[in-house]
Design a protein around this motif. Structure first.
Motif, short mmCIF file in Angstrom:
data_model
loop_
_atom_site.label_atom_id
_atom_site.label_comp_id
_atom_site.label_asym_id
_atom_site.label_seq_id
_atom_site.Cartn_x
_atom_site.Cartn_y
_atom_site.Cartn_z
N UNK A 1 11.92 -7.93 4.31
CA UNK A 1 11.66 -8.70 5.53
C UNK A 1 10.92 -7.84 6.56
N UNK A 2 11.34 -6.61 6.71
CA UNK A 2 10.72 -5.70 7.68
C UNK A 2 9.27 -5.37 7.31
N UNK A 3 9.00 -5.26 6.01
CA UNK A 3 7.65 -4.91 5.56
C UNK A 3 6.75 -6.13 5.35
N UNK A 4 7.33 -7.33 5.41
CA UNK A 4 6.55 -8.54 5.24
C UNK A 4 6.12 -8.81 3.81
N UNK B 1 0.85 -1.19 0.00
CA UNK B 1 0.00 0.00 0.00
C UNK B 1 0.89 1.24 0.00
N UNK B 2 0.28 2.41 0.00
CA UNK B 2 1.02 3.67 -0.08
C UNK B 2 1.96 3.86 1.11
N UNK B 3 1.52 3.47 2.32
CA UNK B 3 2.37 3.62 3.52
C UNK B 3 3.62 2.75 3.42
N UNK B 4 3.45 1.52 2.97
CA UNK B 4 4.61 0.62 2.84
C UNK B 4 5.57 1.14 1.77
N UNK B 5 5.02 1.72 0.71
CA UNK B 5 5.86 2.25 -0.36
C UNK B 5 6.71 3.42 0.15
N UNK B 6 6.10 4.32 0.92
CA UNK B 6 6.84 5.45 1.49
C UNK B 6 7.94 4.95 2.42
N UNK B 7 7.61 3.97 3.26
CA UNK B 7 8.60 3.40 4.19
C UNK B 7 9.73 2.74 3.42
N UNK B 8 9.39 1.99 2.37
CA UNK B 8 10.41 1.30 1.58
C UNK B 8 11.35 2.29 0.91
#
Length: 192
Positions: free
Chosen positions: A175-178, A153-160
């Motif tokens: 691994x951190x984002x699953x 999702x958008x949040x995971x993309x920003x974090x990545x």
């Protein structure tokens, strides 16, 4: 009903590589098929190498065995052409399950019944396709789309992106984002 004096040859078909033909394989084996030919192609596809090989392999007195009539072909014309060709060559056709379970007789009432059942099988397939399309269109009109839900999702993309900018490895981020590394690589490249 034609008597089998030769070899029982099986033919199995699935429409896509994602489908499994094990149910058909088990039924053909239980029926006593000594050799089984296979295709992974739509029944409407005229290029079915497994069916062609099975038909070439068979000799007078043999029996072609299919799990269900729709495995032989999807169009009425195609199935009837195959059945008539088999009969002309002295080869029987045996269907293991479904309305036409048994052996095909190309004479009189048997031919009429077989023709009607092939036509009904084609009609049933067409109705299933039509209902599926109507359902997909209705879902699309309501803003729903089919397929697997997205894992990025958008949040995971920003974090990545933030972690990648800090020099963190793709393996550690995934691994951190699953998520899988392939998903992460694809999502990052699509967003650039």
């Amino acid at each position: 009903m034609t008597t089998n004096t030769g070899t029982l040859i099986g033919y199995k078909r699935v429409s896509t590589n994602a489908q499994d033909a094990q149910l058909q394989a088990d039924a053909l084996s239980d029926a006593g098929c000594t050799r089984v030919f296979e295709d992974k192609a739509s029944g409407k596809n005229a290029d079915r190498a497994g069916l062609v090989a099975a038909l070439d392999y068979m000799r007078e007195g043999d029996t072609l065995c299919v799990w269900k009539l729709d495995r032989l072909g999807r169009s009425t014309k195609d199935v009837l052409t195959i059945a008539e060709d088999l009969h002309a060559r002295g080869i029987s056709l045996r269907i293991l399950t479904g309305t036409l379970a048994g052996s095909y007789s190309p004479k009189g009432e048997g031919k009429f019944f077989f023709t009607m059942m092939v036509a009904f099988a084609e009609l049933e397939r067409d109705m299933i396709v039509e209902r599926t399309r109507a359902g997909l269109d209705a879902a699309k009109a309501q803003g729903r789309t089919g397929g697997r839900p997205t894992v990025m999702d958008a949040d995971k993309l920003v974090a990545a992106k933030a972690r990648r900018a800090k020099g963190e490895s793709v393996t550690a981020i995934a691994k951190a984002l699953g998520v899988s590394r392939a998903t992460l690589y694809r999502t990052l490249s699509d967003s650039e």
